[in-house]
Write a protein that holds these residues in place. Structure first.
Motif, short mmCIF file in Angstrom:
data_model
loop_
_atom_site.label_atom_id
_atom_site.label_comp_id
_atom_site.label_asym_id
_atom_site.label_seq_id
_atom_site.Cartn_x
_atom_site.Cartn_y
_atom_site.Cartn_z
N GLY A 143 0.80 -1.21 0.00
CA GLY A 143 0.00 0.00 0.00
C GLY A 143 0.83 1.26 0.00
O GLY A 143 2.05 1.24 -0.20
N GLY A 144 0.17 2.38 0.24
CA GLY A 144 0.87 3.66 0.24
C GLY A 144 -0.07 4.81 0.50
O GLY A 144 -1.26 4.62 0.78
N ASN A 196 -4.61 0.76 0.17
CA ASN A 196 -4.01 -0.54 0.44
C ASN A 196 -5.09 -1.60 0.36
O ASN A 196 -5.71 -1.97 1.36
CB ASN A 196 -3.35 -0.57 1.82
CG ASN A 196 -2.57 -1.87 2.04
OD1 ASN A 196 -2.22 -2.56 1.09
ND2 ASN A 196 -2.31 -2.19 3.30
N GLY A 197 -5.36 -2.07 -0.85
CA GLY A 197 -6.40 -3.05 -1.06
C GLY A 197 -7.79 -2.45 -0.91
O GLY A 197 -7.96 -1.24 -0.79
N LEU A 236 -4.11 -0.46 7.46
CA LEU A 236 -2.93 0.25 7.93
C LEU A 236 -1.84 -0.72 8.37
O LEU A 236 -2.11 -1.73 9.01
CB LEU A 236 -3.30 1.15 9.12
CG LEU A 236 -4.39 2.19 8.88
CD1 LEU A 236 -4.81 2.83 10.19
CD2 LEU A 236 -3.89 3.26 7.89
N ASN A 237 -0.61 -0.40 8.02
CA ASN A 237 0.56 -1.14 8.50
C ASN A 237 1.61 -0.12 8.92
O ASN A 237 1.43 1.09 8.70
CB ASN A 237 1.08 -2.09 7.41
CG ASN A 237 1.40 -1.36 6.11
OD1 ASN A 237 2.07 -0.34 6.11
ND2 ASN A 237 0.91 -1.90 4.98
N PRO A 238 2.71 -0.53 9.55
CA PRO A 238 3.69 0.45 10.01
C PRO A 238 4.24 1.36 8.92
O PRO A 238 4.52 2.54 9.18
CB PRO A 238 4.80 -0.44 10.60
CG PRO A 238 4.06 -1.65 11.09
CD PRO A 238 2.99 -1.89 10.05
N THR A 261 -8.35 11.16 3.14
CA THR A 261 -9.41 10.30 2.61
C THR A 261 -8.83 8.95 2.24
O THR A 261 -7.64 8.68 2.46
CB THR A 261 -10.10 10.98 1.41
OG1 THR A 261 -11.30 10.27 1.10
CG2 THR A 261 -9.18 11.05 0.19
N GLY A 262 -9.68 8.07 1.71
CA GLY A 262 -9.24 6.75 1.30
C GLY A 262 -9.51 6.52 -0.17
O GLY A 262 -10.41 7.14 -0.76
N ALA A 263 -8.77 5.62 -0.76
CA ALA A 263 -8.97 5.29 -2.17
C ALA A 263 -10.20 4.40 -2.33
O ALA A 263 -10.60 3.68 -1.41
CB ALA A 263 -7.73 4.59 -2.72
#
Length: 240
Positions: free
Chosen positions: A11-12, A28-29, A34-36, A61-63
């Protein structure tokens, strides 16, 4: 448009600057987990925006059709260190009240667990009417130890436990009723309306940075202590 994330993690975060507003989009999918790496990227970008005099507000916001589904728990269940994930979320949430720029959430879809904590940490939040907002951990036999903190501070324990203690997210309309978001709009309108809130906030001009920080600082103080702290800052408004 810029995009970056630690290569170890999926992700990013995409960044697009429109005038004085930096738009940060988590991807990210399908669930924008969320990841570190992503959390570090969000934190770094927020700080960079705060340090840039040409940027005065951030829109988060989110994709796709999801704002954010919270931490990606699968790697932890597979053996990853939970402290790595928890600390990354904690340090990212810690930065929000310290920023001098206004931050709005355009909740374009579900905002769950850590995603809901971002909504609570932002100054302004606008959600689409289909969004679910809140923690879900209790439904899985867990407790949202970190994600609950901004929600408690935003709503108070009585309203916060309605979601946190049940594991049932708020509907968008209930989130508006309790104060987790300021507005509910139809699909496709969240970012537009959130930008309107940011445009209003930009009218504070040079007073906005110190003013925003004081609001969150005073909120954590007793009433009398906040009044005592307010006087020198009031006087400082007239120092030239």
């Amino acid at each position: 448009m810029a995009n970056s994330v630690d290569s170890v993690w999926s992700g990013g975060v995409e960044q697009e600057v429109v005038g004085a507003v930096s738009v940060l989009t988590i991807h990210n999918g399908e669930r924008n987990l969320l990841n570190p790496g992503i959390l570090t990227d969000i934190r770094t970008r927020l700080q960079e925006c705060d340090d840039n005099p040409d940027i005065r507000a951030v829109l988060l916001t989110g994709a796709g059709e999801t704002f954010c589904g919270g931490l990606d728990i699968a790697p932890i269940k597979a053996g990853a260190d939970p402290a790595l994930f928890g600390k990354a979320l904690m340090e990212t949430l810690r930065i929000f009240p310290r920023l001098g720029l206004s931050v709005a959430a355009a909740v374009n879809g579900d905002a769950l667990a850590g995603g809901a904590s971002f909504v609570a940490a932002c100054d302004f939040a606008v959600a689409v009417d289909s969004a679910r907002i809140g923690t879900v951990e209790v439904g899985a036999g867990m407790w949202p130890m970190i994600a609950q903190v901004p929600i408690i501070h935003r709503l108070g324990p009585r309203l916060a436990i309605e979601n946190i203690g049940s594991g049932e997210p708020f509907t968008a309309e209930r989130a508006r009723e309790v104060g987790l978001v300021q507005a509910v709009v139809e699909t496709g309108r969240a970012a537009v309306v959130a930008r309107e809130w940011l445009d209003n906030a930009l009218r504070a001009a040079g007073a906005g940075a110190a003013g925003r920080r004081s609001l969150y600082e005073f909120a954590s103080m007793s009433y009398d202590d906040a009044l005592d702290a307010s006087l020198p800052r009031f006087i400082g408004l007239f120092d030239h």
